[in-house]
Design a protein around this motif. Structure first.
Motif, mmCIF file in Angstrom:
data_model
loop_
_atom_site.group_PDB
_atom_site.id
_atom_site.type_symbol
_atom_site.label_atom_id
_atom_site.label_comp_id
_atom_site.label_asym_id
_atom_site.label_seq_id
_atom_site.Cartn_x
_atom_site.Cartn_y
_atom_site.Cartn_z
ATOM 1 N N ARG A 143 0.750 -1.472 -0.120
ATOM 2 C CA ARG A 143 0.106 -0.072 0.161
ATOM 3 C C ARG A 143 0.822 1.156 -0.053
ATOM 4 N N LEU A 144 1.901 1.387 0.708
ATOM 5 C CA LEU A 144 2.830 2.426 0.798
ATOM 6 C C LEU A 144 3.545 2.594 -0.616
ATOM 7 N N LEU B 4 1.078 4.016 -3.011
ATOM 8 C CA LEU B 4 0.712 5.502 -2.809
ATOM 9 C C LEU B 4 2.031 6.380 -2.993
ATOM 10 N N LYS B 5 3.487 5.757 -2.820
ATOM 11 C CA LYS B 5 4.352 6.400 -3.026
ATOM 12 C C LYS B 5 4.538 6.706 -4.716
ATOM 13 N N ASN B 6 4.219 5.808 -5.583
ATOM 14 C CA ASN B 6 4.100 5.824 -7.016
ATOM 15 C C ASN B 6 2.884 6.845 -7.274
ATOM 16 N N LEU B 7 1.871 6.643 -6.617
ATOM 17 C CA LEU B 7 0.702 7.504 -7.022
ATOM 18 C C LEU B 7 1.090 8.905 -6.884
ATOM 19 N N MET B 8 1.698 9.256 -5.710
ATOM 20 C CA MET B 8 2.340 10.487 -5.452
ATOM 21 C C MET B 8 3.352 11.242 -6.350
ATOM 22 N N LEU B 9 4.184 10.319 -6.774
ATOM 23 C CA LEU B 9 5.135 10.774 -7.919
ATOM 24 C C LEU B 9 4.512 11.315 -9.185
ATOM 25 N N LYS B 10 3.491 10.437 -9.513
ATOM 26 C CA LYS B 10 2.628 10.523 -10.913
ATOM 27 C C LYS B 10 1.957 11.956 -10.306
ATOM 28 N N MET C 70 -6.356 10.630 -9.407
ATOM 29 C CA MET C 70 -5.463 10.207 -8.515
ATOM 30 C C MET C 70 -5.818 10.568 -7.067
ATOM 31 N N GLU C 71 -6.460 11.786 -6.996
ATOM 32 C CA GLU C 71 -6.849 12.268 -5.616
ATOM 33 C C GLU C 71 -7.810 11.412 -4.991
ATOM 34 N N ARG C 72 -8.833 10.878 -5.830
ATOM 35 C CA ARG C 72 -9.620 9.792 -5.276
ATOM 36 C C ARG C 72 -8.889 8.527 -4.790
ATOM 37 N N ALA C 73 -7.784 8.105 -5.462
ATOM 38 C CA ALA C 73 -7.133 6.864 -5.060
ATOM 39 C C ALA C 73 -6.456 7.245 -3.843
ATOM 40 N N ILE C 74 -5.952 8.458 -3.746
ATOM 41 C CA ILE C 74 -5.014 8.680 -2.695
ATOM 42 C C ILE C 74 -6.073 8.684 -1.276
ATOM 43 N N MET C 75 -7.109 9.356 -1.491
ATOM 44 C CA MET C 75 -8.104 9.392 -0.468
ATOM 45 C C MET C 75 -8.520 8.126 0.220
ATOM 46 N N THR C 76 -8.460 7.119 -0.925
ATOM 47 C CA THR C 76 -9.030 5.591 -0.551
ATOM 48 C C THR C 76 -7.814 4.987 0.199
ATOM 49 N N PRO D 47 -15.637 10.817 5.361
ATOM 50 C CA PRO D 47 -16.370 11.674 4.384
ATOM 51 C C PRO D 47 -16.375 13.066 4.630
ATOM 52 N N ALA D 48 -16.159 13.431 5.892
ATOM 53 C CA ALA D 48 -15.877 14.965 6.128
ATOM 54 C C ALA D 48 -14.558 15.495 5.621
ATOM 55 N N GLU D 49 -13.453 14.485 5.472
ATOM 56 C CA GLU D 49 -12.284 14.914 4.876
ATOM 57 C C GLU D 49 -12.334 15.117 3.385
ATOM 58 N N ARG D 50 -13.060 14.053 2.846
ATOM 59 C CA ARG D 50 -13.474 14.001 1.161
ATOM 60 C C ARG D 50 -14.348 15.284 0.992
ATOM 61 N N ASN D 51 -15.154 15.578 1.476
ATOM 62 C CA ASN D 51 -16.362 16.700 1.309
ATOM 63 C C ASN D 51 -15.578 17.920 1.581
ATOM 64 N N PHE D 52 -14.401 18.086 2.461
ATOM 65 C CA PHE D 52 -13.747 19.414 2.443
ATOM 66 C C PHE D 52 -12.697 19.480 1.103
ATOM 67 N N LEU D 53 -12.474 18.417 0.866
ATOM 68 C CA LEU D 53 -11.343 18.606 -0.448
ATOM 69 C C LEU D 53 -12.083 18.664 -1.746
ATOM 70 N N GLN D 54 -13.428 18.051 -1.790
ATOM 71 C CA GLN D 54 -14.068 18.275 -2.899
ATOM 72 C C GLN D 54 -14.637 19.692 -2.932
ATOM 73 N N GLU D 55 -14.999 20.314 -1.688
ATOM 74 C CA GLU D 55 -15.382 21.823 -1.629
ATOM 75 C C GLU D 55 -14.092 22.661 -1.759
#
Length: 100
Positions: A29-30, A33-39, A52-58, A64-72
């Motif tokens: 998983r790490l 995440l590392k590869n995802l962040m580099l991309k 990629m943001e959706r994948a990182i959040m997953t 849900p509050a953190e997801r909503n905050f980022l979407q807003e």
């Protein structure tokens, strides 16, 4: 073996990216995440970043509050850009209980 503690412990933690590259990341998983962040950091494409943001959040198990905050925030950034072009705005406050 298989944990995030590294080889032999010793408090080095995530202090240097060289250890991640040369020694590899044991937790899949790490590594993902590392590869995802580099991309993510290297792309300029809006739609790719959104995906990629959706994948990182997953992977990081955002609430849900953190997801909503980022979407807003993302939507607010678009509005802020347009508003700044026309004359000023205020930043979006974080949701109640959100700690960065």
């Amino acid at each position: 073996d298989g944990g995030m503690g590294g080889r032999g412990g010793g408090g080095r933690g995530m202090g240097g990216m060289a250890g991640f590259h040369s020694g590899g990341v044991e937790d899949p998983r790490l590594q993902y995440l590392k590869n995802l962040m580099l991309k993510y950091l290297c792309t300029e494409e809006y739609e790719a970043k959104e995906h990629m943001e959706r994948a990182i959040m997953t992977v990081l198990q955002f609430t849900p509050a953190e997801r909503n905050f980022l979407q807003e925030k993302r939507a607010g950034d678009t509005v802020t850009w347009l508003t700044n072009m026309l004359g000023g705005s205020e930043p979006t406050p974080p949701p109640p209980g959100f700690t960065p």
